[in-house]
Design an enzyme around this catalytic site. Structure first.
Site, PDB file in Angstrom:
ATOM      1  N   GLU A 109       0.766  -1.141   0.013  1.00 21.55           N
ATOM      2  CA  GLU A 109      -0.078   0.107  -0.140  1.00 21.55           C
ATOM      3  C   GLU A 109       0.880   1.248  -0.085  1.00 21.55           C
ATOM      4  O   GLU A 109       0.489   2.273  -0.674  1.00 21.55           O
ATOM      5  CB  GLU A 109      -1.097  -0.106   1.182  1.00 21.55           C
ATOM      6  CG  GLU A 109      -1.933  -1.109   1.316  1.00 21.55           C
ATOM      7  CD  GLU A 109      -3.186  -0.360   0.077  1.00 21.55           C
ATOM      8  OE1 GLU A 109      -3.086   0.586  -0.192  1.00 21.55           O
ATOM      9  OE2 GLU A 109      -3.999  -1.447  -0.103  1.00 21.55           O
ATOM     10  N   ASP A 140      -6.153   8.077  -0.469  1.00 22.09           N
ATOM     11  CA  ASP A 140      -5.437   7.447   0.439  1.00 22.09           C
ATOM     12  C   ASP A 140      -4.437   8.046   0.917  1.00 22.09           C
ATOM     13  O   ASP A 140      -3.529   8.512   0.428  1.00 22.09           O
ATOM     14  CB  ASP A 140      -5.409   6.053  -0.174  1.00 22.09           C
ATOM     15  CG  ASP A 140      -6.340   5.330  -0.694  1.00 22.09           C
ATOM     16  OD1 ASP A 140      -7.684   5.674  -0.160  1.00 22.09           O
ATOM     17  OD2 ASP A 140      -6.589   4.848  -1.720  1.00 22.09           O
TER      18      ASP A 140
END
EC number: 3.2.1.17
Length: 141
Positions: free
Chosen positions: A53, A71
Site C-alpha cells: 500500500e 488514501d
C-alpha cells in the site's frame, strides 16, 4: 490579513519540522507494529499490506481515486469513510487525514485496526492483489 499570514507561516514551520517515517526493513516495521499492539498471528499480513500500500512510508499520499477520494499514510487510510480532509477530526476514525501521514503511527494504527475489525484485509486492494497466499518471511524479526 496579517494574522492569517502569521498563522500560515507558523503552520508551514510546523510542517517542516514534522518528518515522515520510512521503515527501512520489514523487521523495523514489525517491531513498531508490535509496539502498537498488532497481533502476531496477523503480523505477516500487516507487513505485506503496508509494503504494497505505502512502501513502508508514513508520508505516502495516494493518487485521487475514481470516486474522488484519496488514501493516506502507512496503511493508506481512505478519506471517503475514515479520515477528515479538514483540520477537524472526523469520519469513522475521528481523525484528520493529515494525522495519517505523521511518523507517530499511533492514530493510524488505531484506525487501521478499526477498518480490519469491520472488513478484514479485504478493505485494502494492496493486500487483495498481492498478499493472499504470498506473505513475507518475518521469522527472523
Amino acid at each position: 490579513m496579517q494574522k492569517l499570514r502569521v498563522f500560515l507561516l507558523a503552520l508551514a514551520a510546523l510542517c517542516i519540522s514534522c518528518e515522515a517515517k520510512y521503515f527501512a526493513t520489514n523487521c523495523e516495521l514489525v517491531h513498531e507494529l508490535r509496539r502498537q499492539g498488532f497481533p502476531e498471528d496477523k503480523m505477516r499480513d500487516w507487513v505485506c499490506l503496508i509494503q504494497n500500500e505505502s512502501g513502508r512510508n508514513t508520508s505516502k499520499m495516494g493518487t485521487i481515486n475514481k470516486n474522488g477520494s484519496r488514501d493516506y499514510g502507512l496503511f493508506q487510510i481512505n478519506d471517503k469513510y475514515w479520515c477528515s480532509k479538514t483540520s477537524t477530526p472526523g469520519k469513522d476514525c475521528n481523525v484528520t487525514c493529515a494525522e495519517m501521514l505523521l511518523d507517530d503511527i499511533t492514530k493510524a494504527s488505531k484506525c487501521a485496526k478499526k477498518i480490519y475489525k469491520r472488513h478484514k484485509f479485504q478493505a485494502w486492494y494492496g493486500w487483495r492483489n498481492h498478499c493472499q497466499g504470498t506473505l513475507p518471511d518475518i521469522s527472523k524479526c
